[in-house]
Design a protein around this motif. Sequence first.
Motif, PDB file in Angstrom:
ATOM      1  N   VAL A  50       0.838  -1.201   0.000  1.00 38.55           N
ATOM      2  CA  VAL A  50       0.000   0.000   0.000  1.00 38.55           C
ATOM      3  C   VAL A  50       0.871   1.248   0.000  1.00 38.55           C
ATOM      4  O   VAL A  50       0.620   2.196  -0.767  1.00 38.55           O
ATOM      5  CB  VAL A  50      -0.934  -0.010   1.228  1.00 38.55           C
ATOM      6  N   LEU A  51       1.904   1.258   0.837  1.00 41.24           N
ATOM      7  CA  LEU A  51       2.795   2.419   0.900  1.00 41.24           C
ATOM      8  C   LEU A  51       3.504   2.644  -0.432  1.00 41.24           C
ATOM      9  O   LEU A  51       3.644   3.796  -0.882  1.00 41.24           O
ATOM     10  CB  LEU A  51       3.818   2.221   2.018  1.00 41.24           C
ATOM     11  N   ASN A  52       3.941   1.575  -1.077  1.00 44.98           N
ATOM     12  CA  ASN A  52       4.619   1.715  -2.366  1.00 44.98           C
ATOM     13  C   ASN A  52       3.667   2.198  -3.452  1.00 44.98           C
ATOM     14  O   ASN A  52       4.065   2.950  -4.350  1.00 44.98           O
ATOM     15  CB  ASN A  52       5.243   0.382  -2.774  1.00 44.98           C
ATOM     16  N   LEU A 165       2.768   7.510   9.875  1.00 44.59           N
ATOM     17  CA  LEU A 165       1.388   7.125   9.618  1.00 44.59           C
ATOM     18  C   LEU A 165       1.071   5.815  10.322  1.00 44.59           C
ATOM     19  O   LEU A 165       1.799   4.822  10.158  1.00 44.59           O
ATOM     20  CB  LEU A 165       1.119   6.981   8.124  1.00 44.59           C
ATOM     21  N   ASP A 166       0.011   5.834  11.091  1.00 47.93           N
ATOM     22  CA  ASP A 166      -0.472   4.609  11.709  1.00 47.93           C
ATOM     23  C   ASP A 166      -1.005   3.674  10.623  1.00 47.93           C
ATOM     24  O   ASP A 166      -1.454   4.114   9.561  1.00 47.93           O
ATOM     25  CB  ASP A 166      -1.573   4.946  12.718  1.00 47.93           C
ATOM     26  N   ARG A 167      -0.950   2.374  10.893  1.00 45.91           N
ATOM     27  CA  ARG A 167      -1.385   1.400   9.888  1.00 45.91           C
ATOM     28  C   ARG A 167      -2.843   1.613   9.494  1.00 45.91           C
ATOM     29  O   ARG A 167      -3.210   1.497   8.320  1.00 45.91           O
ATOM     30  CB  ARG A 167      -1.181  -0.014  10.421  1.00 45.91           C
ATOM     31  N   TRP A 171      -4.334   2.476   5.611  1.00 43.69           N
ATOM     32  CA  TRP A 171      -5.384   1.746   4.899  1.00 43.69           C
ATOM     33  C   TRP A 171      -6.577   2.643   4.585  1.00 43.69           C
ATOM     34  O   TRP A 171      -7.206   2.491   3.528  1.00 43.69           O
ATOM     35  CB  TRP A 171      -5.811   0.527   5.706  1.00 43.69           C
ATOM     36  N   CYS A 172      -6.901   3.575   5.456  1.00 50.30           N
ATOM     37  CA  CYS A 172      -7.985   4.531   5.160  1.00 50.30           C
ATOM     38  C   CYS A 172      -7.645   5.353   3.925  1.00 50.30           C
ATOM     39  O   CYS A 172      -8.488   5.549   3.034  1.00 50.30           O
ATOM     40  CB  CYS A 172      -8.223   5.444   6.361  1.00 50.30           C
ATOM     41  N   LEU A 173      -6.410   5.838   3.875  1.00 50.62           N
ATOM     42  CA  LEU A 173      -5.981   6.617   2.717  1.00 50.62           C
ATOM     43  C   LEU A 173      -5.966   5.764   1.464  1.00 50.62           C
ATOM     44  O   LEU A 173      -6.348   6.226   0.378  1.00 50.62           O
ATOM     45  CB  LEU A 173      -4.590   7.202   2.980  1.00 50.62           C
ATOM     46  N   TYR A 174      -5.562   4.504   1.595  1.00 53.36           N
ATOM     47  CA  TYR A 174      -5.500   3.628   0.429  1.00 53.36           C
ATOM     48  C   TYR A 174      -6.893   3.337  -0.125  1.00 53.36           C
ATOM     49  O   TYR A 174      -7.102   3.364  -1.344  1.00 53.36           O
ATOM     50  CB  TYR A 174      -4.802   2.318   0.809  1.00 53.36           C
ATOM     51  N   PHE A 175      -7.853   3.079   0.762  1.00 54.02           N
ATOM     52  CA  PHE A 175      -9.217   2.820   0.295  1.00 54.02           C
ATOM     53  C   PHE A 175      -9.816   4.062  -0.370  1.00 54.02           C
ATOM     54  O   PHE A 175     -10.552   3.954  -1.361  1.00 54.02           O
ATOM     55  CB  PHE A 175     -10.093   2.347   1.452  1.00 54.02           C
ATOM     56  N   ALA A 176      -9.519   5.236   0.189  1.00 53.39           N
ATOM     57  CA  ALA A 176      -9.967   6.469  -0.458  1.00 53.39           C
ATOM     58  C   ALA A 176      -9.320   6.614  -1.831  1.00 53.39           C
ATOM     59  O   ALA A 176      -9.975   7.027  -2.805  1.00 53.39           O
ATOM     60  CB  ALA A 176      -9.623   7.675   0.417  1.00 53.39           C
ATOM     61  N   PHE A 177      -8.038   6.258  -1.922  1.00 49.46           N
ATOM     62  CA  PHE A 177      -7.318   6.314  -3.194  1.00 49.46           C
ATOM     63  C   PHE A 177      -7.943   5.370  -4.214  1.00 49.46           C
ATOM     64  O   PHE A 177      -8.168   5.740  -5.373  1.00 49.46           O
ATOM     65  CB  PHE A 177      -5.848   5.963  -2.949  1.00 49.46           C
ATOM     66  N   VAL A 178      -8.223   4.138  -3.798  1.00 48.52           N
ATOM     67  CA  VAL A 178      -8.824   3.155  -4.711  1.00 48.52           C
ATOM     68  C   VAL A 178     -10.213   3.602  -5.140  1.00 48.52           C
ATOM     69  O   VAL A 178     -10.588   3.486  -6.317  1.00 48.52           O
ATOM     70  CB  VAL A 178      -8.883   1.769  -4.037  1.00 48.52           C
ATOM     71  N   PHE A 179     -10.988   4.140  -4.200  1.00 47.04           N
ATOM     72  CA  PHE A 179     -12.345   4.589  -4.511  1.00 47.04           C
ATOM     73  C   PHE A 179     -12.350   5.677  -5.571  1.00 47.04           C
ATOM     74  O   PHE A 179     -13.037   5.571  -6.592  1.00 47.04           O
ATOM     75  CB  PHE A 179     -13.012   5.095  -3.226  1.00 47.04           C
ATOM     76  N   ILE A 180     -11.556   6.732  -5.344  1.00 47.71           N
ATOM     77  CA  ILE A 180     -11.581   7.857  -6.284  1.00 47.71           C
ATOM     78  C   ILE A 180     -10.887   7.490  -7.595  1.00 47.71           C
ATOM     79  O   ILE A 180     -11.280   7.960  -8.668  1.00 47.71           O
ATOM     80  CB  ILE A 180     -10.946   9.111  -5.653  1.00 47.71           C
TER      81      ILE A 180
END
Length: 412
Positions: A50-52, A165-167, A171-180
């Motif tokens: 996710v970070l990468n 960044l907390d884990r 994941w919250c940021l990643y899901f927002a990224f995938v959604f948009i």
Amino acid sequence: MGNAQMPAQQEEVIEGNDEEQPLIPARQPTHVHFRVGREQQDADKCNDFVLNTLKISFCSLGLWSNQPWNYIPRVLVSVICVYQAVYDFYVVLGCPGFDCSFLQNSTDSKKPSHHKDDRQIANAVYTIVSLVAVVSYLLFIGCFFVAKRKDSALVPPSELLKKDLDRTDVWCLYFAFVFIATLYLCSVAVFYAIIWNSQSRNSYFNILATGVAAQLFAQWTAITTCHVFAVSSFSLGTFAQDAFRLIQDVQNGTLDDVIKIHEDLCTVVLNTVSAYSVWFVLHWFTYGVGVILSVIYISKELASRSKYGTHTINLVYLGLFFVCHLYLFLLPCIFAAKITSSCTGICEKINCTTSEDWPAGHPFRDRHNIALFISYAKDRSCGFKVGRITFNTSLAWLSFFFGLTGLLYHFF
């Protein structure tokens, strides 16, 4: 004789090394002190993936760090963003009050306008979002330069993404990224499906395809700037937790020791906010205007659907278009409110404690010191503050309802 000279030679080397050392060691940034004593997270392959993914997204637009190689994608992206703004002006050039059909200037000036009732508002919407995308990206690049001149202004995600960044936040940021990203790619696919079926293949089709591609890319740059801002917001939330931990660890200290920790946190927060402030205000306000006009435009399209026979796929594209820009409008305000909430959360946690919750020798064993600290923190107003306006959860909800007020146009 040789052995007697050895200590003298070593002493000269040591003295020479001391002379190379600066007399005053470089001062560490304020935010580094908050990491001391923080529990390290265990390595996780999924988390690293996710970070990468986020790192690739930021690096591709030159929004990773202040290292020289970032200027290469920054220049390329800036050229594309400026091109799409010029393209949009070319499309509406000579249109009185933005009232002309799409590419009418260059294709057929005698061709009657399609959707004449809403063409004026439609061109206004597309022009606004095209301009704000290039302005948002260029101003965000400026945030990196401003941050270099401030102590602990947390703008570049190169250091923050893996350290602060907390884990759960990752994941919250990643899901927002995938959604948009999914909505964005769907809108791109739908748009090109529309023009592929409705436009004849000629030179103007190529102009339309490349121009709109640049416009869509510019909107992606705006989305990515919001995600970088989200990284800073999550990081400040982590530092707020660190500040509370350090306050708890104060032993045999005074109230001034606690205030010093809070002041360091305020330094990090306010310098970060100061670096973002110009970008934030212009991005948030202009996309807010774009959202309102988009709702009015969609309302007109729905009202005139039977009159002009608008295809369903066109309405699907407009719906995706609206959701993406609503995301661009709301996300910065939500994360600005999160910064304020993280800072005020320290006072709320402390205010809910009793003397038994603090170790022996801690200044908060005396309830009077807690009252003094709460009073100080309230006057300090540590949070996301631009001018006299503090962005909190109430303002975030206000922004949400502001983004939907355009619906009133459809009903009234």
